[in-house]
Motif scaffolding. Structure first.
Motif, mmCIF file in Angstrom:
data_model
loop_
_atom_site.group_PDB
_atom_site.id
_atom_site.type_symbol
_atom_site.label_atom_id
_atom_site.label_comp_id
_atom_site.label_asym_id
_atom_site.label_seq_id
_atom_site.Cartn_x
_atom_site.Cartn_y
_atom_site.Cartn_z
ATOM 1 N N LEU A 152 -27.433 -40.197 -1.674
ATOM 2 C CA LEU A 152 -26.880 -39.198 -2.578
ATOM 3 C C LEU A 152 -26.023 -39.865 -3.648
ATOM 4 O O LEU A 152 -25.038 -40.543 -3.333
ATOM 5 C CB LEU A 152 -26.041 -38.190 -1.799
ATOM 6 C CG LEU A 152 -26.749 -36.936 -1.298
ATOM 7 C CD1 LEU A 152 -25.811 -36.094 -0.439
ATOM 8 C CD2 LEU A 152 -27.267 -36.114 -2.466
ATOM 9 N N LEU A 153 -26.404 -39.687 -4.888
ATOM 10 C CA LEU A 153 -25.643 -40.242 -5.992
ATOM 11 C C LEU A 153 -24.657 -39.204 -6.527
ATOM 12 O O LEU A 153 -23.474 -39.481 -6.720
ATOM 13 C CB LEU A 153 -26.594 -40.701 -7.103
ATOM 14 C CG LEU A 153 -26.009 -41.583 -8.196
ATOM 15 C CD1 LEU A 153 -25.477 -42.885 -7.603
ATOM 16 C CD2 LEU A 153 -27.068 -41.888 -9.258
ATOM 17 N N LEU A 154 -25.168 -37.989 -6.772
ATOM 18 C CA LEU A 154 -24.321 -36.873 -7.201
ATOM 19 C C LEU A 154 -24.643 -35.673 -6.326
ATOM 20 O O LEU A 154 -25.774 -35.179 -6.332
ATOM 21 C CB LEU A 154 -24.577 -36.535 -8.679
ATOM 22 C CG LEU A 154 -24.188 -37.582 -9.730
ATOM 23 C CD1 LEU A 154 -24.582 -37.108 -11.114
ATOM 24 C CD2 LEU A 154 -22.693 -37.871 -9.672
ATOM 25 N N LEU B 52 -29.814 -28.992 -7.352
ATOM 26 C CA LEU B 52 -30.687 -30.130 -7.064
ATOM 27 C C LEU B 52 -29.845 -31.394 -7.118
ATOM 28 O O LEU B 52 -29.478 -31.870 -8.194
ATOM 29 C CB LEU B 52 -31.834 -30.216 -8.077
ATOM 30 C CG LEU B 52 -32.893 -31.290 -7.799
ATOM 31 C CD1 LEU B 52 -33.615 -30.990 -6.486
ATOM 32 C CD2 LEU B 52 -33.907 -31.362 -8.929
ATOM 33 N N PRO B 53 -29.493 -31.960 -5.973
ATOM 34 C CA PRO B 53 -28.671 -33.179 -5.965
ATOM 35 C C PRO B 53 -29.428 -34.346 -6.586
ATOM 36 O O PRO B 53 -30.663 -34.376 -6.583
ATOM 37 C CB PRO B 53 -28.407 -33.406 -4.476
ATOM 38 C CG PRO B 53 -29.532 -32.733 -3.779
ATOM 39 C CD PRO B 53 -29.883 -31.550 -4.608
ATOM 40 N N LEU C 279 -33.292 -31.701 1.417
ATOM 41 C CA LEU C 279 -34.434 -31.141 0.676
ATOM 42 C C LEU C 279 -35.626 -30.833 1.578
ATOM 43 O O LEU C 279 -36.741 -30.659 1.103
ATOM 44 C CB LEU C 279 -34.869 -32.093 -0.454
ATOM 45 C CG LEU C 279 -33.813 -32.448 -1.495
ATOM 46 C CD1 LEU C 279 -34.371 -33.424 -2.521
ATOM 47 C CD2 LEU C 279 -33.301 -31.190 -2.196
ATOM 48 N N GLY C 280 -35.398 -30.754 2.885
ATOM 49 C CA GLY C 280 -36.484 -30.430 3.806
ATOM 50 C C GLY C 280 -37.570 -31.488 3.838
ATOM 51 O O GLY C 280 -38.756 -31.176 3.999
ATOM 52 N N LEU C 281 -37.176 -32.758 3.732
ATOM 53 C CA LEU C 281 -38.154 -33.848 3.673
ATOM 54 C C LEU C 281 -39.015 -33.944 4.933
ATOM 55 O O LEU C 281 -40.109 -34.508 4.894
ATOM 56 C CB LEU C 281 -37.427 -35.185 3.459
ATOM 57 C CG LEU C 281 -36.705 -35.359 2.122
ATOM 58 C CD1 LEU C 281 -35.882 -36.648 2.138
ATOM 59 C CD2 LEU C 281 -37.707 -35.390 0.968
ATOM 60 N N GLU C 282 -38.529 -33.366 6.028
ATOM 61 C CA GLU C 282 -39.257 -33.494 7.296
ATOM 62 C C GLU C 282 -40.356 -32.450 7.468
ATOM 63 O O GLU C 282 -41.168 -32.551 8.404
ATOM 64 C CB GLU C 282 -38.278 -33.376 8.465
ATOM 65 C CG GLU C 282 -37.847 -31.973 8.843
ATOM 66 C CD GLU C 282 -36.869 -31.331 7.874
ATOM 67 O OE1 GLU C 282 -36.554 -30.142 8.048
ATOM 68 O OE2 GLU C 282 -36.394 -32.022 6.939
ATOM 69 N N ALA D 56 -29.776 -28.199 4.221
ATOM 70 C CA ALA D 56 -30.765 -28.952 3.443
ATOM 71 C C ALA D 56 -30.192 -29.465 2.122
ATOM 72 O O ALA D 56 -30.779 -30.347 1.497
ATOM 73 C CB ALA D 56 -31.991 -28.084 3.169
ATOM 74 N N LEU D 57 -29.050 -28.905 1.690
ATOM 75 C CA LEU D 57 -28.389 -29.356 0.462
ATOM 76 C C LEU D 57 -26.959 -29.799 0.795
ATOM 77 O O LEU D 57 -25.993 -29.371 0.167
ATOM 78 C CB LEU D 57 -28.371 -28.228 -0.581
ATOM 79 C CG LEU D 57 -29.738 -27.774 -1.101
ATOM 80 C CD1 LEU D 57 -29.588 -26.574 -2.027
ATOM 81 C CD2 LEU D 57 -30.462 -28.905 -1.823
#
Length: 698
Positions: free
Chosen positions: A571-573, A613-614, A450-453, A528-529
């Motif tokens: 990651l859950l799903l 959206l994971p 998700l581009g957290l960085e 990113a995904l």
């Protein structure tokens, strides 16, 4: 500065005005200042009627000036120290302009603060609200003046020009200026009543390239509390008439904004009291002038003009084809602006909306509201028919960067990133000392989930090195093919404010040619995904997409790695799990249809650009780690890298270096005693929360 062709000197005038104010019929045909337009005055001819109007046209500085040179310089010095003009300055300048004004007709002026601007800057016509003063953009003149040629409309208090004639007057200016500069857009910034004027002009001129920026437009007058003032102003005894201006000012929220702006400065108590006292004096003086001029007849006239404006604008919304940005306030006491903004967005074909939940009716006078930053965030500034995301961009000032960064500062606090870079000697150091100051520089790295960085990376470059990183971004941050499940474009305003550009070969070329620091993720959305078990795995295309472009400009390539996403969430799903569930599968297909598609001709996993959206299970926050590897020079290899084989070799070298940086960080962080957030908080509790938390040995 002397007004060309008029013989009127403006240097002794107020710091807010510089242009002689001629009647509306004359101004569109006359270049009053060389700095306003470049058209030669000598070539302009006037009819006998126009010459007569020109000769008897009053100027707002007749019979004296507002301030002498010394006081003007002192005021500018004070503004420089305090960070610009304030609501108090607006009140003082408005009072002086109103007091010296006449009975009409409406006319244009150009603010003195608007000095040198960018080449080919578009024209901005500011259309005021019901007050008609024309100083509503006072707090924004300096920054707007760098990128616009600004004309402000002044409607004298005693003027009786109808709404229909106001529209004709503005339309005449628009057509005249469009004829002279057909390749540039014309901006109509309308405030309340001015928003109705802008809509009416746009509806009558669908073939002219107009950009509308409407702040709390008065198209909702029919649902407004202002309607009650029409019968009330007739019924009130004469002794209560002086209270009407005060009532209107309270409804705009000006007094509370003065108070809030002063309190937010967090000055010492004695200084705060002094500032509040000055603000009260300025507001009182402003009201006293209004009370003298705003009799019941004038108020009734203005309210009826507003009623006519709303009806006229609403009747022609279907004909408005102009690009439109609506700015609405959540605390508007005069008009139901939030609801009206949503209504207009649905009715106008090219419309976006930005809502400011805590703001009142006088949006442009809000402390902290910056119109230039809003325009950049919404991608609404352009100097040609089509926006140039590279050269039309204006970087935020240091103060504006702080305002942009502050809502996201929590990521820095929670993640407490460790940043490492490599010097020319090959030594690894903490910080960004190894990053070249001069571009072009290409930063190539791994895209975390998700581009957290992104926020900590871009902000660290700005804070530590004063380097603006221009990110190559997915087009979905700039364009939606249709309304649906994708986030509103406003969700990406922060990235656009900080210089993100949509991915394209043209933008890549322009960024390098402007010697920028460019941020590129070859893995894009697929990286990113990513799926379960794919953390820190690169999904790069087979082609060496960026190497030969970088070599063409002699850009320095800096590979980098980043780790830490697995210490933030699990990651859950993922995509594969969601596709097995019918509800989520349908959602993924709908999201993907709304987004612009990339790499449709690519092969392999990198072509899988499905938007989803994971579902992530949060963890106790760990720490982010950035490592910028050795700089790879391309300046001396331009000819060599024209070869596809050599370019592919360098491409593989960059990819391997990114993977090496990731492996280095994954290994080293195991020895970081402050990887856990509680360990970092304990350290900062002892040494101070602004102290740098140690990490592993380099």
């Amino acid at each position: 500065m002397v007004a060309t062709g008029t013989g009127v000197c403006a240097t002794g005038f107020s710091p807010i005005l510089r242009s002689n104010i001629f009647p509306a019929e004359v101004k569109p045909k006359l270049s009053v200042f060389a700095s306003v337009t470049n058209r030669a005055v000598e070539s302009v001819t006037f009819t006998e009627q126009e010459q007569d109007q020109r000769q008897r046209a009053p100027t707002v500085w007749d019979n004296g000036t507002f301030e002498n040179k010394k006081s003007t310089e002192k005021k500018r010095e004070d503004e420089s120290q305090s960070g610009g003009l304030s609501v108090r300055d607006y009140l003082e300048l408005s009072r002086e302009l109103i007091a010296r004004s006449d009975g009409g007709p409406p006319r244009w002026f150009s603010p003195l603060e608007c000095g040198a601007r960018l080449k080919d800057s578009p024209l901005l016509l500011y259309l005021p609200g019901i007050d008609g003063v024309g100083l509503g953009l006072t707090l924004h003149h300096e920054r707007l003046g760098k990128i616009f040629d600004i004309w402000c409309l002044h409607i004298p208090v005693m003027d009786r020009t109808s709404f229909k004639d106001l529209v004709k007057m503005v339309e005449s200016t628009v057509r005249s200026e469009h004829f002279c500069s057909q390749n540039r857009p014309i901006y109509l910034v309308g405030d309340s009543l001015g928003g109705c004027v802008a809509l009416a002009v746009a509806a009558r001129n669908p073939d002219i390239d107009l950009v509308l920026v409407l702040a709390n437009p008065a198209t909702s007058f029919g649902k407004s509390q202002l309607q009650t003032l029409i019968p009330l102003s007739v019924m009130l005894p004469e002794q209560f008439h002086a209270g009407l201006p005060y009532m209107l000012s309270l409804m705009t929220g000006l007094p509370s904004r003065l108070l809030m702006a002063t309190m937010e400065k967090r000055l010492p108590l004695e200084q705060t009291v002094g500032e509040l006292s000055k603000g009260a004096v300025a507001f009182s003086a402003y009201l006293s002038v209004l009370a003298e001029l705003l009799n019941v007849e004038t108020i009734l006239w203005k309210l009826n003009v507003l009623k006519s404006a709303a009806a006229s604008a609403n009747s022609c919304l279907h004909a408005v084809k102009a690009q439109t940005l609506i700015l609405t306030s959540g605390q508007d006491q005069l008009l139901p602006s939030r609801e009206e903004g949503e209504r207009l967005r649905k009715m106008l074909s090219k419309c976006e909306i930005r809502t400011f939940n805590d703001s009142g009716h006088a949006l442009f006078l809000e402390d902290g509201f910056d119109l230039v930053t809003i325009l950049m965030g919404a991608s609404f500034y352009r100097r040609r028919r089509h926006r140039d995301y590279v050269f039309d961009y204006l970087p935020p000032s240091p103060s504006q960067f702080r305002k942009i960064y502050e809502p996201h500062r929590w990521t820095e606090v929670v993640m407490n990133p460790v940043t490492l870079s490599t010097l020319e000697s090959g030594k690894v150091v903490r910080g960004l000392a190894g990053i070249p100051s001069e571009g072009p520089v290409l930063l190539v790295g791994y895209h975390m989930m998700l581009g957290l960085e992104l926020v900590p990376l871009v902000s660290r470059f700005w804070i530590e090195r004063n380097i603006l990183v221009r990110g190559i971004a997915h087009p979905m941050m700039f364009t939606k093919l249709k309304d649906g499940l994708l986030p509103e474009l406003s969700s990406y305003d922060t990235y656009r404010k900080m210089g993100a550009v949509p991915v394209s070969a043209t933008n890549f070329y322009k960024l390098f040619s402007s010697n920028s620091h460019v941020l590129l993720y070859p893995g894009g959305m697929r990286e990113a995904l990513h799926r379960k078990g794919e953390e820190y795995k690169l999904f790069w295309p087979e082609q060496s997409e960026f190497v030969r472009m970088a070599a063409r400009f002699g850009a320095k390539i800096i590979p980098f790695g980043v780790v830490g996403e697995d210490d933030v969430g699990q990651l859950l799903l993922d995509y594969d799990d969601l596709r097995k569930i019918p509800y989520f599968k349908a959602g993924i297909e709908e999201l993907t249809d709304e987004a612009v598609k990339l790499r449709t001709d690519a092969e392999g996993e990198v072509s899988n650009q499905d938007v989803h959206l994971p579902i992530i299970l949060p963890k106790l926050p760990g720490r982010f780690y950035f490592y910028f590897g050795r700089t790879i020079e391309t300046k001396e290899r331009k000819q060599e890298l024209k070869s596809r084989e050599k370019a592919d070799e360098l491409y593989s070298e960059v990819k391997n270096e990114v993977e090496r940086c990731i492996d280095y960080l994954k290994d080293k962080r195991e020895n970081d005693p402050y990887r856990n957030i509680f360990a970092r908080l304990s350290y900062q509790a002892i040494h101070g929360f602004d102290s740098e938390v140690p990490t592993f040995d380099i």
